[in-house]
Scaffold this active site. Structure first.
Site, PDB file in Angstrom:
ATOM      1  N   ASP A  82       0.744  -1.205   0.062  1.00 44.57           N
ATOM      2  CA  ASP A  82      -0.002  -0.176   0.076  1.00 44.57           C
ATOM      3  C   ASP A  82       0.710   1.203   0.100  1.00 44.57           C
ATOM      4  O   ASP A  82       1.860   1.349   0.914  1.00 44.57           O
ATOM      5  CB  ASP A  82      -0.799  -0.008   1.227  1.00 44.57           C
ATOM      6  CG  ASP A  82      -1.947   0.753   1.408  1.00 44.57           C
ATOM      7  OD1 ASP A  82      -2.533   1.235   0.060  1.00 44.57           O
ATOM      8  OD2 ASP A  82      -2.074   1.431   2.511  1.00 44.57           O
ATOM      9  N   HIS A  83       0.727   2.169  -0.886  1.00 45.53           N
ATOM     10  CA  HIS A  83       1.425   3.337  -0.973  1.00 45.53           C
ATOM     11  C   HIS A  83       2.951   3.294  -1.117  1.00 45.53           C
ATOM     12  O   HIS A  83       3.651   3.927  -0.319  1.00 45.53           O
ATOM     13  CB  HIS A  83       1.068   4.598   0.350  1.00 45.53           C
ATOM     14  CG  HIS A  83      -0.424   4.725   0.088  1.00 45.53           C
ATOM     15  ND1 HIS A  83      -0.927   5.597  -0.559  1.00 45.53           N
ATOM     16  CD2 HIS A  83      -1.495   4.692   0.894  1.00 45.53           C
ATOM     17  CE1 HIS A  83      -2.223   6.202  -0.398  1.00 45.53           C
ATOM     18  NE2 HIS A  83      -2.620   5.200   0.354  1.00 45.53           N
ATOM     19  N   SER A 214     -12.873   4.251   4.477  1.00 50.08           N
ATOM     20  CA  SER A 214     -13.617   3.575   5.660  1.00 50.08           C
ATOM     21  C   SER A 214     -14.979   4.538   5.894  1.00 50.08           C
ATOM     22  O   SER A 214     -14.949   5.524   5.605  1.00 50.08           O
ATOM     23  CB  SER A 214     -12.675   3.830   6.567  1.00 50.08           C
ATOM     24  OG  SER A 214     -11.659   2.745   6.882  1.00 50.08           O
ATOM     25  N   SER A 257      -8.938   2.554   8.520  1.00 48.22           N
ATOM     26  CA  SER A 257      -9.461   3.114   9.708  1.00 48.22           C
ATOM     27  C   SER A 257     -10.445   2.186  10.320  1.00 48.22           C
ATOM     28  O   SER A 257     -10.651   2.088  11.734  1.00 48.22           O
ATOM     29  CB  SER A 257      -9.780   4.404   9.440  1.00 48.22           C
ATOM     30  OG  SER A 257      -8.790   5.240   8.822  1.00 48.22           O
TER      31      SER A 257
HETATM   32  P1  13P Z   1      -9.078   4.812   5.647  1.00 50.94           P
HETATM   33  O1  13P Z   1      -8.172   5.551   6.216  1.00 50.94           O
HETATM   34  O2  13P Z   1     -10.304   5.440   5.131  1.00 50.94           O
HETATM   35  O3  13P Z   1      -9.271   3.417   5.991  1.00 50.94           O
HETATM   36  O4  13P Z   1      -8.236   4.694   4.106  1.00 50.94           O
HETATM   37  C1  13P Z   1      -7.210   3.392   3.982  1.00 50.94           C
HETATM   38  C2  13P Z   1      -6.371   3.370   2.799  1.00 50.94           C
HETATM   39  O5  13P Z   1      -6.540   4.171   1.910  1.00 50.94           O
HETATM   40  C3  13P Z   1      -5.174   2.562   2.671  1.00 50.94           C
HETATM   41  O6  13P Z   1      -4.376   2.767   1.540  1.00 50.94           O
HETATM   42  O1  G3H Z   2      -3.244   4.816   3.380  1.00 50.91           O
HETATM   43  C1  G3H Z   2      -2.388   4.712   4.452  1.00 50.91           C
HETATM   44  C2  G3H Z   2      -3.076   3.564   5.416  1.00 50.91           C
HETATM   45  O2  G3H Z   2      -4.070   3.994   6.266  1.00 50.91           O
HETATM   46  C3  G3H Z   2      -1.848   3.167   6.270  1.00 50.91           C
HETATM   47  O3  G3H Z   2      -1.647   3.589   7.231  1.00 50.91           O
HETATM   48  O4  G3H Z   2       0.885   4.118   7.302  1.00 50.91           O
HETATM   49  O5  G3H Z   2      -0.218   4.380   9.398  1.00 50.91           O
HETATM   50  O6  G3H Z   2       0.203   2.263   8.271  1.00 50.91           O
HETATM   51  P1  G3H Z   2      -0.161   3.565   8.091  1.00 50.91           P
HETATM   52 ZN    ZN Z   3      -4.585   4.774   0.659  1.00 47.06          ZN
END
Ligand code: 13P
Ligand code: G3H
Ligand code: ZN
Length: 309
Positions: A82-83, A214, A257
């Protein structure tokens, strides 16, 4: 069933008018709760790991947990970064057994975003790993990048065809009004379905990803507040709005979230009612059950991915 990439599951989701849930994981109880729910509902599943999660638990521990999940279930599961902030972290994840990565170069210029995404695609594709990219910027925290709500930049539909064509990415995250975290809207929730519609008109049958999706489940917020927390003003994307997006071109919905809220509500609730208890298996077991319950609810009521495995 071994880990799969996201290609087939997102294509099937597009055709079927549903979305696959991508849930962020940081520890064993989260992995177990999410996988048990998806297994019971016969739903395809994306487990995603952020840079922060890798730092917290360690890449080896997280992949080992996901490995265990794969061995004890028979649904298609993808392990997704993710990201991913740069080429190096994407490469490390491809080399480390992830089946999907996100390169998040959306805060760079359009040209730099294309160049970096293309570089990741060229590394990942020969190894069978799918690549998610992002155009436009969400408000809230994007891992290390903090974008304020005034800075939220909606995706420009004029750019999407060129971007996908030049990069070869497999899915595209777009900004239509969602944001990361538990405080998404101060007034009414609003999503720009017009942008989503225009993007999908320009990219027929191409899977779109929604981050920051979320719902910030009000029952959990109330439970947290009741048992000593303070989440006043927390607000997310209403479930019917997400359902509508899932029926359109959105095939992957990111949820972090809501799992955090479920875990926090469970732990606060359990410890408040059992002040003498000090066995982590009790309150973390309760958190695992809450995680399973919220994921089951999402799969059936929001994503519509039940029975699609
Ligand atoms: P939320 O913070 O809305 O759960 O989004 C999570 C997200 O986009 C993780 O990449
Ligand atoms: O989009 C981001 C996610 O909610 C991940 O959050 O970097 O705190 O794990 P985190
Ligand atoms: Zn995200």
């Amino acid at each position: 069933m071994p880990l799969v990439n996201t290609k087939e599951m997102l294509n099937a989701a597009y055709k079927g008018g549903y979305a696959v849930g991508a849930f962020n994981v940081n520890n064993m109880e989260m992995v177990q709760g999410i996988v048990e729910a998806a297994q019971e509902q016969k739903s395809p599943l994306i487990l995603q790991v952020s840079a922060g999660a890798r730092k917290y638990a360690g890449a080896e521990y997280l992949t080992a947990l996901v490995d265990a999940a794969v061995k004890t279930s028979d649904i298609p599961i993808a392990l997704h970064l993710d990201h991913g902030a740069d080429f190096e972290i994407c490469k490390a994840c491809v080399d480390g057994g992830f089946t999907s990565v996100m390169i998040d170069a959306s805060h760079h210029s359009f040209e730099e975003n294309i160049a970096l995404t293309k570089k990741v695609v060229e590394y990942a594709h020969p190894k069978g790993v799918t690549v998610e990219a992002e155009l436009g910027q969400l408000a809230g925290i994007e891992d290390d990048v903090n974008v304020s709500s005034d800075d939220a930049h909606y995706t420009n539909p004029d750019q999407v065809e060129e971007f996908v064509k030049k990069t070869g990415c497999d899915s595209l995250a777009i900004a239509i009004g969602t944001s990361h975290g538990a405080f998404k809207f101060t007034g009414e929730a609003k999503l720009r379905y017009d942008i989503l519609e225009e993007v999908s008109r320009r990219l027929p049958e191409f899977p779109i990803v929604l981050h920051g999706a979320s719902s910030v489940v009000p029952e959990y917020v109330a439970e947290i507040n009741k048992f000593g927390g303070d989440m006043s003003g927390a607000k997310g994307v209403p479930e019917d709005m997400l359902r509508k997006a899932a029926e359109m071109a959105v095939c992957k919905i990111n949820i972090d979230s809501d799992i955090r809220l479920a875990v926090t509500a469970a732990v606060r609730h359990y410890l408040a009612e059992n002040p003498k208890d000090f066995d982590p298996r009790k309150y973390l077991g309760f958190a695992r059950q809450y995680t399973k319950d919220i994921v089951t609810h999402k799969i059936i009521k929001v994503l519509g991915s039940n029975g699609k495995a």
